[in-house]
Design a protein around this motif. Structure first.
Motif, mmCIF file in Angstrom:
data_model
loop_
_atom_site.group_PDB
_atom_site.id
_atom_site.type_symbol
_atom_site.label_atom_id
_atom_site.label_comp_id
_atom_site.label_asym_id
_atom_site.label_seq_id
_atom_site.Cartn_x
_atom_site.Cartn_y
_atom_site.Cartn_z
ATOM 1 N N THR A 1 -32.752 16.454 -8.696
ATOM 2 C CA THR A 1 -31.883 17.433 -9.350
ATOM 3 C C THR A 1 -32.268 18.814 -8.838
ATOM 4 O O THR A 1 -33.450 19.156 -8.828
ATOM 5 C CB THR A 1 -32.047 17.400 -10.887
ATOM 6 N N SER A 2 -31.268 19.582 -8.415
ATOM 7 C CA SER A 2 -31.552 20.899 -7.823
ATOM 8 C C SER A 2 -30.475 21.898 -8.234
ATOM 9 O O SER A 2 -29.328 21.515 -8.467
ATOM 10 C CB SER A 2 -31.561 20.771 -6.294
ATOM 11 N N VAL B 1 -24.103 22.737 -18.036
ATOM 12 C CA VAL B 1 -24.455 22.882 -19.452
ATOM 13 C C VAL B 1 -23.368 23.757 -20.074
ATOM 14 O O VAL B 1 -23.050 24.826 -19.536
ATOM 15 C CB VAL B 1 -25.834 23.573 -19.613
ATOM 16 N N TYR C 1 -30.006 29.422 -20.447
ATOM 17 C CA TYR C 1 -30.295 28.317 -21.369
ATOM 18 C C TYR C 1 -31.628 27.641 -21.041
ATOM 19 O O TYR C 1 -31.981 26.636 -21.645
ATOM 20 C CB TYR C 1 -29.164 27.286 -21.331
ATOM 21 N N MET D 1 -29.199 22.161 -25.212
ATOM 22 C CA MET D 1 -30.303 21.654 -26.045
ATOM 23 C C MET D 1 -31.332 22.761 -26.313
ATOM 24 O O MET D 1 -31.484 23.673 -25.490
ATOM 25 C CB MET D 1 -31.007 20.503 -25.311
ATOM 26 N N SER E 1 -26.752 21.544 -10.226
ATOM 27 C CA SER E 1 -26.338 22.198 -11.466
ATOM 28 C C SER E 1 -25.383 23.316 -11.114
ATOM 29 O O SER E 1 -25.682 24.145 -10.245
ATOM 30 C CB SER E 1 -27.559 22.773 -12.187
ATOM 31 N N GLY F 1 -37.657 19.828 -11.542
ATOM 32 C CA GLY F 1 -38.575 20.940 -11.709
ATOM 33 C C GLY F 1 -38.215 21.691 -12.983
ATOM 34 O O GLY F 1 -37.550 21.111 -13.859
ATOM 35 N N GLY F 2 -38.477 22.927 -12.988
ATOM 36 C CA GLY F 2 -38.376 23.973 -12.026
ATOM 37 C C GLY F 2 -37.351 23.646 -10.926
ATOM 38 O O GLY F 2 -36.540 22.763 -11.078
ATOM 39 N N GLU F 3 -37.438 24.371 -9.862
ATOM 40 C CA GLU F 3 -36.539 24.075 -8.747
ATOM 41 C C GLU F 3 -37.322 23.310 -7.670
ATOM 42 O O GLU F 3 -38.191 23.892 -7.003
ATOM 43 C CB GLU F 3 -35.944 25.377 -8.190
HETATM 44 N N1 SAM Z 1 -33.660 23.533 -11.239
HETATM 45 C C1 SAM Z 1 -32.954 22.296 -11.143
HETATM 46 C C2 SAM Z 1 -31.560 22.410 -11.681
HETATM 47 O O1 SAM Z 1 -31.268 23.359 -12.396
HETATM 48 O O2 SAM Z 1 -30.771 21.513 -11.415
HETATM 49 C C3 SAM Z 1 -33.686 21.146 -11.767
HETATM 50 C C4 SAM Z 1 -34.401 21.380 -13.063
HETATM 51 S S1 SAM Z 1 -33.328 21.761 -14.430
HETATM 52 C C5 SAM Z 1 -34.513 22.021 -15.723
HETATM 53 C C6 SAM Z 1 -32.618 20.170 -14.760
HETATM 54 C C7 SAM Z 1 -31.379 20.158 -15.617
HETATM 55 O O3 SAM Z 1 -31.684 20.617 -16.905
HETATM 56 C C8 SAM Z 1 -30.257 21.041 -15.083
HETATM 57 O O4 SAM Z 1 -29.086 20.264 -14.917
HETATM 58 C C9 SAM Z 1 -30.078 22.059 -16.174
HETATM 59 O O5 SAM Z 1 -28.758 22.469 -16.277
HETATM 60 C C10 SAM Z 1 -30.562 21.315 -17.393
HETATM 61 N N2 SAM Z 1 -30.977 22.190 -18.500
HETATM 62 C C11 SAM Z 1 -31.876 23.198 -18.467
HETATM 63 N N3 SAM Z 1 -31.999 23.762 -19.674
HETATM 64 C C12 SAM Z 1 -31.161 23.098 -20.506
HETATM 65 C C13 SAM Z 1 -30.833 23.218 -21.890
HETATM 66 N N4 SAM Z 1 -31.401 24.151 -22.664
HETATM 67 N N5 SAM Z 1 -29.913 22.363 -22.407
HETATM 68 C C14 SAM Z 1 -29.336 21.413 -21.629
HETATM 69 N N6 SAM Z 1 -29.612 21.251 -20.320
HETATM 70 C C15 SAM Z 1 -30.504 22.082 -19.755
#
Ligand code: SAM
Ligand code: SF4
Length: 338
Positions: free
Chosen positions: A106-107, A171, A18, A201, A130, A78-80
């Motif tokens: 957030t990681s 998600v 996603y 999203m 996550s 991030g990213g991570e």
């Molecule tokens: N890499 C880290 C992680 O995954 O927690 C931090 C960055 S990540 C982009 C931050 C959050 O965005 C995560 O909880 C991830 O599940 C959520 N996320 C990423 N893509 C998404 C999407 N298309 N719809 C909803 N949440 C999303």
């Protein structure tokens, strides 16, 4: 604006379907179901070169100026973020800035254990992980990596280190992990976690998002209410994105974040700084404000302040997801900083 999300890298060691899908199968995970696929081509993955990424000193300066303007909460993302070398040094710098009430990160949790204690000692008090599945195979399918064990260990370690609260985000995507909603909530109850279910999203690099794949917050809640005795948790923070529910006889909590079906744009108090120094006033902004060129020019703190204020005045009134005028941003969530 009270909440600044700072992306420290656009790179990631996971390939969530996603967000940043890697394989053709993940890119196309839904496409076979819709014959006339209307979305544009996937976004090509391209990391920013190192010289474009803000240095710790640049980030520290931006945070300090933003705090002077009323920002109280900083979340590293991030990213991570764990991929950024010497992250503990940045945390130390930021945690020393007067006026910050909350410093969180957030990681994906995969690399957290290696540095957990160091990060806590540097000043990190809160963490969100996550974790979209408790099933090893499904976790692997969703994230592109066989990392469930490491993430579970990180959750446990963060609790042992006294991070409070430890949050976990999932998600939810129809047909992918919606069958796990109840087991994820049960996990939260048993482990006394604050668990957030997030609607899918349209921010994926695969541009695979379809409305039909979104499991609405209301549906998630209905299902959980059938299984658990939940009572609403009152909040006096209008900008909170999650509607929260507590379990009977437990400190655990469920939160439902439903930006697609129940937008909360009117109350949004967030802005974002991308790893390459762009200010974004909305996850769905199609315009970015280039702060890096000012930071690397001779802009004074006062000029940077003005830049921020001008950008915030341009904050979008709302997102237009699901409406004809909606335009998916050019960059995926991993580059924006979720
Ligand atoms: N890499 C880290 C992680 O995954 O927690 C931090 C960055 S990540 C982009 C931050 C959050 O965005 C995560 O909880 C991830 O599940 C959520 N996320 C990423 N893509 C998404 C999407 N298309 N719809 C909803 N949440 C999303
Ligand atoms: Fe990486 Fe986080 Fe995006 Fe997954 S959601 S690909 S872990 S940035």
């Amino acid at each position: 604006m009270r909440d600044l999300r700072v992306s420290v890298t656009d790179r990631c060691n996971f390939r969530c379907m996603y967000c940043l899908p890697e394989t053709e199968a993940a890119h196309n995970f839904y496409r076979g179901r819709w014959a006339n696929f209307p979305n544009p081509a996937p976004i090509a993955r391209q990391w920013q070169s190192h010289e474009k990424i803000l240095t710790f000193e640049e980030i520290e300066r931006v945070v300090r100026i933003a705090v002077g303007l009323g920002i109280e909460k900083i979340r590293l993302t991030g990213g991570e973020p764990m991929l950024r070398q010497e992250l503990e040094k940045l945390i130390e710098k930021i945690s020393r800035i007067d006026g910050i009430k909350d410093l969180a990160m957030t990681s994906n949790g995969y690399l957290f254990a290696k540095k957990a204690k160091m990060l806590r000692d540097a000043g990190l008090r809160r963490i969100s992980f996550s974790m979209d599945s408790l099933d090893r195979e499904n976790f692997k399918k969703i994230t592109g990596r066989d990392g469930l064990t490491e993430v579970l260990e990180s959750i446990e370690l963060a609790r042992q280190l006294g991070m409070n609260p430890v949050k976990v985000n999932a998600v939810v995507i129809r047909g992918i992990n919606d069958h796990e909603i109840e087991s994820l909530a049960e996990f939260a109850r048993q482990q006394q976690l604050k668990f957030r279910f997030i609607e899918f999203m349209p921010l994926d690099s695969g541009r695979a998002w379809q409305k039909d794949l979104v499991v609405k917050g209301s549906e998630i809640l209905q299902r959980l209410q059938k299984r658990f005795s939940l009572s609403p948790v009152k909040s006096d923070n209008a900008s909170e994105t999650a509607k929260r529910w507590g379990f009977a006889n437990s400190n655990a909590e469920i939160g439902i974040i439903a930006p697609v079906s129940e937008p909360f744009c009117g109350h949004c108090n967030r802005i974002r700084l991308t790893a390459d120094g762009k200010v974004r006033t909305c996850l769905f902004s199609v315009v970015e404000h280039d702060l890096r060129s000012h930071l690397r020019g001779d802009a004074s703190d006062e000029q940077i302040k003005k830049f921020f204020v001008d950008a915030v005045w341009q904050k979008e009134p709302r997102h237009y997801i699901g409406e004809p005028q909606f335009k998916q941003p050019e960059r995926s969530m991993s580059c924006i900083g979720g």
